[in-house]
Design a protein around this motif. Structure first.
Motif, short mmCIF file in Angstrom:
data_model
loop_
_atom_site.label_atom_id
_atom_site.label_comp_id
_atom_site.label_asym_id
_atom_site.label_seq_id
_atom_site.Cartn_x
_atom_site.Cartn_y
_atom_site.Cartn_z
N ARG A 1 -38.97 -4.33 32.59
CA ARG A 1 -40.32 -4.89 32.61
C ARG A 1 -40.84 -5.07 34.03
O ARG A 1 -41.96 -4.74 34.36
CB ARG A 1 -40.33 -6.24 31.87
N LYS A 2 -39.97 -5.64 34.87
CA LYS A 2 -40.36 -5.93 36.25
C LYS A 2 -40.77 -4.66 37.00
O LYS A 2 -41.71 -4.67 37.80
CB LYS A 2 -39.19 -6.61 36.97
N ARG A 3 -40.05 -3.57 36.75
CA ARG A 3 -40.32 -2.32 37.46
C ARG A 3 -41.23 -1.37 36.68
O ARG A 3 -41.50 -0.27 37.13
CB ARG A 3 -38.99 -1.62 37.77
N ASN A 4 -41.68 -1.82 35.51
CA ASN A 4 -42.54 -0.99 34.66
C ASN A 4 -41.89 0.35 34.36
O ASN A 4 -42.46 1.42 34.55
CB ASN A 4 -43.91 -0.77 35.32
N LEU A 5 -40.66 0.28 33.87
CA LEU A 5 -39.89 1.48 33.57
C LEU A 5 -39.88 1.77 32.07
O LEU A 5 -39.93 0.85 31.25
CB LEU A 5 -38.43 1.30 34.02
N VAL A 6 -39.82 3.03 31.76
CA VAL A 6 -39.51 3.47 30.40
C VAL A 6 -38.22 4.27 30.50
O VAL A 6 -38.16 5.26 31.22
CB VAL A 6 -40.63 4.33 29.80
N ILE A 7 -37.18 3.82 29.83
CA ILE A 7 -35.90 4.52 29.87
C ILE A 7 -35.61 5.14 28.51
O ILE A 7 -35.59 4.45 27.49
CB ILE A 7 -34.75 3.57 30.26
#
Length: 226
Positions: A59-65
């Motif tokens: 969430r903090k890094r706005n990632l989609v894994i």
């Protein structure tokens, strides 16, 4: 990872190790997820810790894994499963060239646990050209991640912050020399926790020092590029 995709940018394991800021706002695809320390055998390894940290920062890094694996429930460690939002089971029917999906949510404030969505992808083979389907190397073998290397990486980040402050003082404030006590105070004021012994060793490695009475003066001018 593993050059599985024919598009996008290849991620090296040391980028995961340092949690490189370049990964922010990215869609990250991890092939053969169980080989990255997330399986029950290597889940307590240093690589498993790195992957766990990365998942915590989604969430903090706005990632989609997006990660793929075989036999998810039996190969992925429970503490990793806990951090996964959607489990998507895929089945390919070769006769009609279609992939059938069943997506199950693990539960959140917005979506109840067990919420299911289904779907299908027709003419699935048109996407095969985007993948290196024969790539089978284990990325875990490409880089030896140890507790020491994790500590070294974290320490380097602190060192970089310390010298960024000193370079700013030289280039923007025109300060060319400070005592160790002054430097130590500046480091503390900027919220950096470090022992005087470590700070001293970092400074001696890069900055000339002269003694005058009881004080040690560091020549910061050598840090300037100008």
């Amino acid at each position: 990872m593993n050059n599985t995709l024919k598009f996008g940018e290849q991620i090296e394991l040391n980028q995961l190790l340092t949690l490189d800021e370049k990964l922010n706002d990215s869609v990250i695809f991890l092939d053969e997820f169980q080989t990255l320390g997330t399986d029950s055998i290597r889940s307590t390894s240093s690589m498993g810790v790195i992957i766990s940290q990365l998942l915590y920062q989604v969430r903090k890094r706005n990632l989609v894994i997006i990660a793929n694996t075989q036999n998810y429930y039996s190969t992925i460690a429970s503490r990793i499963q806990y951090q996964v939002n959607w489990i998507i089971d895929c089945k390919y029917n070769k006769d009609i060239d279609t992939i059938f999906f069943k997506a199950t949510h693990s539960g959140s404030n917005d979506i109840p646990k067990g919420f299911v969505r289904t779907g299908r992808l027709y003419r699935a083979s048109r996407y095969w050209k985007f993948y290196q389907t024969e790539q089978i190397s284990d990325p875990f073998t490409q880089f030896s991640v140890t507790a020491d290397s994790i500590r070294d990486s974290q320490e380097q980040k602190i060192i970089d912050r310390v010298f960024a402050i000193l370079i700013y003082l030289v280039e923007e404030e025109g300060i060319e020399e400070l005592t160790f006590r002054e430097i130590f105070g500046l480091v503390k004021e900027n919220g950096i926790e470090v022992t005087s012994k470590k700070l001293g060793s970092w400074l001696r490695a890069r900055v000339p020092v002269r003694k005058s009475g009881e004080s040690r003066y560091y020549d910061l001018s050598v840090l300037s590029d100008s």
